[in-house]
Every structure is written in C-alpha cells, then in structure tokens.
Scaffold this motif. Structure first.
Motif, PDB file in Angstrom:
ATOM      1  N   ARG A  38      18.325   5.854 -32.707  1.00  0.00           N
ATOM      2  CA  ARG A  38      17.866   4.466 -32.786  1.00  0.00           C
ATOM      3  C   ARG A  38      16.442   4.408 -33.342  1.00  0.00           C
ATOM      4  N   ARG A  46      24.569  -1.779 -38.592  1.00  0.00           N
ATOM      5  CA  ARG A  46      25.657  -1.967 -39.559  1.00  0.00           C
ATOM      6  C   ARG A  46      25.387  -1.206 -40.863  1.00  0.00           C
ATOM      7  N   ALA A  91      25.738   2.580 -40.253  1.00  0.00           N
ATOM      8  CA  ALA A  91      27.154   2.912 -40.077  1.00  0.00           C
ATOM      9  C   ALA A  91      27.842   2.992 -41.436  1.00  0.00           C
ATOM     10  N   SER A  98      32.229   3.831 -38.133  1.00  0.00           N
ATOM     11  CA  SER A  98      32.347   2.424 -37.760  1.00  0.00           C
ATOM     12  C   SER A  98      31.101   1.962 -37.000  1.00  0.00           C
ATOM     13  N   ASN A  99      30.828   0.685 -37.107  1.00  0.00           N
ATOM     14  CA  ASN A  99      29.695   0.074 -36.420  1.00  0.00           C
ATOM     15  C   ASN A  99      29.795   0.267 -34.896  1.00  0.00           C
ATOM     16  N   PRO A 100      30.957  -0.002 -34.268  1.00  0.00           N
ATOM     17  CA  PRO A 100      31.062   0.194 -32.814  1.00  0.00           C
ATOM     18  C   PRO A 100      30.861   1.656 -32.398  1.00  0.00           C
ATOM     19  N   TYR A 101      31.366   2.588 -33.206  1.00  0.00           N
ATOM     20  CA  TYR A 101      31.220   4.013 -32.890  1.00  0.00           C
ATOM     21  C   TYR A 101      29.751   4.420 -32.913  1.00  0.00           C
ATOM     22  N   SER A 132      27.196   2.485 -32.510  1.00  0.00           N
ATOM     23  CA  SER A 132      26.565   1.809 -31.381  1.00  0.00           C
ATOM     24  C   SER A 132      26.784   2.603 -30.090  1.00  0.00           C
ATOM     25  N   GLN A 133      27.992   3.123 -29.896  1.00  0.00           N
ATOM     26  CA  GLN A 133      28.294   3.915 -28.701  1.00  0.00           C
ATOM     27  C   GLN A 133      27.491   5.221 -28.689  1.00  0.00           C
ATOM     28  N   GLU A 191      24.499   5.646 -30.075  1.00  0.00           N
ATOM     29  CA  GLU A 191      23.119   5.255 -29.769  1.00  0.00           C
ATOM     30  C   GLU A 191      22.927   4.930 -28.294  1.00  0.00           C
ATOM     31  N   ARG A 192      23.958   4.380 -27.667  1.00  0.00           N
ATOM     32  CA  ARG A 192      23.859   4.035 -26.245  1.00  0.00           C
ATOM     33  C   ARG A 192      24.223   5.207 -25.334  1.00  0.00           C
ATOM     34  N   ARG A 227      29.117   8.017 -26.401  1.00  0.00           N
ATOM     35  CA  ARG A 227      29.980   8.920 -27.186  1.00  0.00           C
ATOM     36  C   ARG A 227      29.198  10.133 -27.624  1.00  0.00           C
TER      37      ARG A 227
END
Length: 132
Positions: A18, A29, A32, A38-41, A43-44, A46-47, A50
């Motif tokens: 991040r 976005r 990614a 993918s954007n959700p992947y 994001s996961q 970074e959080r 995953r």
C-alpha cells in the motif's frame, strides 16, 4: 478483525505494498490492472487477507518498478540473510519453466535440507569430544 488475517508477515507485506502504491501515485484499480490481477484480489493482499504466490509478487513488483526480492522477503518466501540460501531460493522463484506448485515444492525440500543440516550440526557440537 485480526482473526481473519493470514499472518503477520503477509500483513506487513500488505502495508508495504500500500505504501509503495501510494508513493507511485497509483490507485488500487490502476495497480491491479498493471499487475494483471483483479482489484478485489489486490485489495485482499493489501489488507493481509490473502497470501500471493511468488509469480503474483513478481508481477506486482514489475508494475511498481521495485525489487521482487524485497516483496519475497516481506512475504516470508526468502530469508533476509543473504548467506542462507537466498540465491537458490531466488533462482527457483525466477525459473519460468516451473509451475508455482513445483517452485513451492522445491523450496520446501530445500528448507527441510537446511533445517536437517542445522540440526545435525547442533547435535554434533553437543557431543563430547574423543580427542585428548
């Protein structure tokens, strides 16, 4: 919220990613898209939810124009001590002829050999010497 986290190593990886992304002035976005994930992947990742493969880390590093080795270290794939097998691990990770599963299997076997050798060396140093 920490209950769903994969682990501290991945969490610090996410924080680092991040930080690098914002330094590069890229949105989630945009990164990614550049990295081909993918954007959700992303994001996961970074959080800290995953744990990305070495291949995905390499794609992200390329998109951010940073060292893939730094990401491998932060993800716990490669040890920060250069003298302890780092070059072997990096060679395996960089080999495009291997699948991710094959790379992980080789790294697991390599790590087990290092641990076995370290344990053997420790056992030998604990034994009394026969020399007078």
């Amino acid at each position: 919220m920490a209950k769903g986290k994969v682990g501290k190593t991945v969490e610090s990886l996410g924080d680092y990613l991040r930080e690098q992304r914002t330094s590069a002035q890229l949105s989630l976005r945009q990164l990614a898209e550049l990295a081909g994930v993918s954007n959700p992947y992303l994001s996961q990742i970074e959080r800290g939810l995953r744990r990305p493969s070495a291949e995905v880390l390499q794609q992200i590093a390329k998109a951010l124009r940073i060292s893939a080795e730094q990401l491998y270290i932060r993800a716990g794939i490669v040890s920060p001590e250069d003298g302890v097998g780092g070059s072997v691990e990096l060679a395996v990770l960089a080999d495009t002829g291997l699948t991710e599963r094959q790379k992980q299997s080789l790294l697991d076997v390599y790590a087990s050999f290092l641990a076995l050798n370290a344990a053997s060396a420790s056992d030998r140093s604990d034994e009394p010497s026969d020399e007078n």
